[in-house]
Design a protein around this motif. Structure first.
Motif, PDB file in Angstrom:
ATOM      1  N   ALA A  14       0.857  -1.184   0.000  1.00  0.00           N
ATOM      2  CA  ALA A  14       0.000   0.000   0.000  1.00  0.00           C
ATOM      3  C   ALA A  14       0.893   1.234   0.000  1.00  0.00           C
ATOM      4  O   ALA A  14       1.976   1.230   0.601  1.00  0.00           O
ATOM      5  N   TYR A  15       0.450   2.278  -0.687  1.00  0.00           N
ATOM      6  CA  TYR A  15       1.150   3.563  -0.747  1.00  0.00           C
ATOM      7  C   TYR A  15       0.155   4.676  -0.453  1.00  0.00           C
ATOM      8  O   TYR A  15      -1.034   4.557  -0.772  1.00  0.00           O
ATOM      9  N   ASP A  16       0.636   5.769   0.088  1.00  0.00           N
ATOM     10  CA  ASP A  16      -0.162   6.990   0.117  1.00  0.00           C
ATOM     11  C   ASP A  16      -0.210   7.522  -1.309  1.00  0.00           C
ATOM     12  O   ASP A  16       0.816   7.560  -2.008  1.00  0.00           O
ATOM     13  N   PHE A  17      -1.391   7.931  -1.759  1.00  0.00           N
ATOM     14  CA  PHE A  17      -1.580   8.369  -3.139  1.00  0.00           C
ATOM     15  C   PHE A  17      -2.117   9.788  -3.178  1.00  0.00           C
ATOM     16  O   PHE A  17      -3.100  10.113  -2.505  1.00  0.00           O
ATOM     17  N   ASN A  18      -1.463  10.643  -3.955  1.00  0.00           N
ATOM     18  CA  ASN A  18      -1.932  12.001  -4.190  1.00  0.00           C
ATOM     19  C   ASN A  18      -2.635  12.018  -5.535  1.00  0.00           C
ATOM     20  O   ASN A  18      -1.997  11.940  -6.581  1.00  0.00           O
ATOM     21  N   SER A  19      -3.955  12.111  -5.503  1.00  0.00           N
ATOM     22  CA  SER A  19      -4.729  11.997  -6.730  1.00  0.00           C
ATOM     23  C   SER A  19      -4.448  13.140  -7.701  1.00  0.00           C
ATOM     24  O   SER A  19      -4.536  12.961  -8.920  1.00  0.00           O
ATOM     25  N   VAL A  20      -4.102  14.300  -7.180  1.00  0.00           N
ATOM     26  CA  VAL A  20      -3.855  15.462  -8.044  1.00  0.00           C
ATOM     27  C   VAL A  20      -2.536  15.323  -8.786  1.00  0.00           C
ATOM     28  O   VAL A  20      -2.463  15.459 -10.014  1.00  0.00           O
ATOM     29  N   THR A  21      -1.464  15.018  -8.060  1.00  0.00           N
ATOM     30  CA  THR A  21      -0.135  14.933  -8.668  1.00  0.00           C
ATOM     31  C   THR A  21       0.189  13.545  -9.196  1.00  0.00           C
ATOM     32  O   THR A  21       1.063  13.391 -10.053  1.00  0.00           O
ATOM     33  N   GLY A  22      -0.477  12.517  -8.652  1.00  0.00           N
ATOM     34  CA  GLY A  22      -0.155  11.144  -9.019  1.00  0.00           C
ATOM     35  C   GLY A  22       1.014  10.566  -8.251  1.00  0.00           C
ATOM     36  O   GLY A  22       1.419   9.428  -8.505  1.00  0.00           O
ATOM     37  N   ASN A  23       1.546  11.299  -7.278  1.00  0.00           N
ATOM     38  CA  ASN A  23       2.696  10.805  -6.520  1.00  0.00           C
ATOM     39  C   ASN A  23       2.281   9.695  -5.558  1.00  0.00           C
ATOM     40  O   ASN A  23       1.191   9.735  -4.971  1.00  0.00           O
ATOM     41  N   ILE A  24       3.159   8.706  -5.400  1.00  0.00           N
ATOM     42  CA  ILE A  24       2.960   7.655  -4.401  1.00  0.00           C
ATOM     43  C   ILE A  24       4.115   7.701  -3.411  1.00  0.00           C
ATOM     44  O   ILE A  24       5.273   7.873  -3.797  1.00  0.00           O
ATOM     45  N   THR A  25       3.806   7.560  -2.127  1.00  0.00           N
ATOM     46  CA  THR A  25       4.817   7.637  -1.063  1.00  0.00           C
ATOM     47  C   THR A  25       4.468   6.640   0.046  1.00  0.00           C
ATOM     48  O   THR A  25       3.379   6.064   0.052  1.00  0.00           O
ATOM     49  N   ASN A  26       5.402   6.464   0.961  1.00  0.00           N
ATOM     50  CA  ASN A  26       5.170   5.700   2.181  1.00  0.00           C
ATOM     51  C   ASN A  26       4.750   4.254   1.893  1.00  0.00           C
ATOM     52  O   ASN A  26       3.718   3.776   2.353  1.00  0.00           O
TER      53      ASN A  26
END
Length: 293
Positions: free
Chosen positions: A171-183
């Motif tokens: 699982a990743y944290d997802f930023n829907s606006v930028t598309g970035n995945i983290t953590n």
């Protein structure tokens, strides 16, 4: 929630059935037979199934406008015209890695196409990519073996990615606006099992349904990664699943026969067929493309 009734809706006998995707506009289920180079379209209303021979291994498909699909070939992102069968390459990817091929893919909530590759197990050099709506390509994750089963939570805040040989769903944290995945963190760890997580889908309650290669089952996990339901199948190699039907309550399951011995096929006679079961939950509609070039 008890065991759902299971139906064999298409005796396809595919070598490597994969990538089911429900087209809510045409009321068709698209799916692929990877090693037979076929993109199938199944009409559940009539039971009819047609296919296109695309001339190469094909890992995943998704709608890309009227009469067009986007698909993953061995080393190419490409379009398929569903009226003419014409294949139009878009980008070459990992052409310098002959042991790799492209595998599973889906649109995210913003219409970006995410997909991954797979490699030989001796070299963990598969990657996860994002094809942006402006036609640019970005590497989102590296060091994978088989980038597989991916999806997004209903609130669009979590992205899930499977690495099958590692027997893990991340699982990743997802930023829907930028598309970035983290953590990145381990969501499901199946290293204690004898089977491997393959393709997945997510329902409207945020539960993950994962097909278990070699496990004779599909497992439903809650948002905490806990197993809450195991759907038993009459075949050894389920590969992926997707919700479809008018109410998105039908779970379609693709399966494979590749690599099975005659004795295993005798025990798993319907390997490669397409299955469906009616559930009491609703799936999430497939996200759509957004001005893909």
């Amino acid at each position: 929630m008890g065991q759902y009734p299971l139906h064999n809706v298409l005796e396809a006998r595919a070598r490597l059935g994969e990538g089911p995707m429900w087209d809510s506009t045409r009321k068709l289920l698209y799916w692929v037979d990877i090693y037979n180079h076929r993109v199938h379209q199944f009409n559940p209303a009539t039971g009819e199934n047609d296919f296109f021979d695309v001339g190469d291994v094909v890992g995943a498909i998704a709608t890309a406008g009227k009469d067009k699909l986007i698909m993953l070939l061995r080393h190419h992102l490409a379009f398929l015209n569903t009226q003419t069968g014409e294949v139009t390459p878009i980008l070459e990817i990992e052409g310098n890695l002959p042991d790799n091929r492209l595998n599973d893919g889906k649109y995210d909530p913003q219409g970006r196409f995410w997909f991954g590759s797979m490699c030989s197990l001796e070299k963990p050099q598969a990657s996860l990519y994002c094809y942006e709506t402006d036609g640019s390509l970005h590497v989102m994750e590296t060091g994978l073996t088989i980038s597989n089963g991916l999806g997004w939570s209903p609130d669009r805040k979590t992205f899930y990615l499977t690495d099958s040989p590692q027997q893990k769903i991340y699982a990743y944290d997802f930023n829907s606006v930028t598309g970035n995945i983290t953590n990145r963190r381990i969501f499901v760890d199946l290293t204690h099992e004898s089977f491997y997580p393959d393709g997945l889908t997510i329902d409207s309650e945020g539960h993950i349904w994962s097909a278990m290669w070699g496990g004779w089952c599909v497992i439903r996990f809650n948002p905490r990664g806990e197993e809450i339901l195991r759907i038993k199948l009459p075949v050894q190699l389920p590969t992926s699943c997707a919700f479809g039907g008018d109410d998105l309550r039908t779970l379609y399951i693709t399966t494979a026969s590749v690599g099975l011995s005659q004795a295993e096929i005798d025990k798993s006679f319907y390997s490669g067929d397409l299955f469906a079961l009616q559930t009491d939950v609703t799936g999430l509609p497939a996200y759509n493309f957004s001005e893909l070039k």
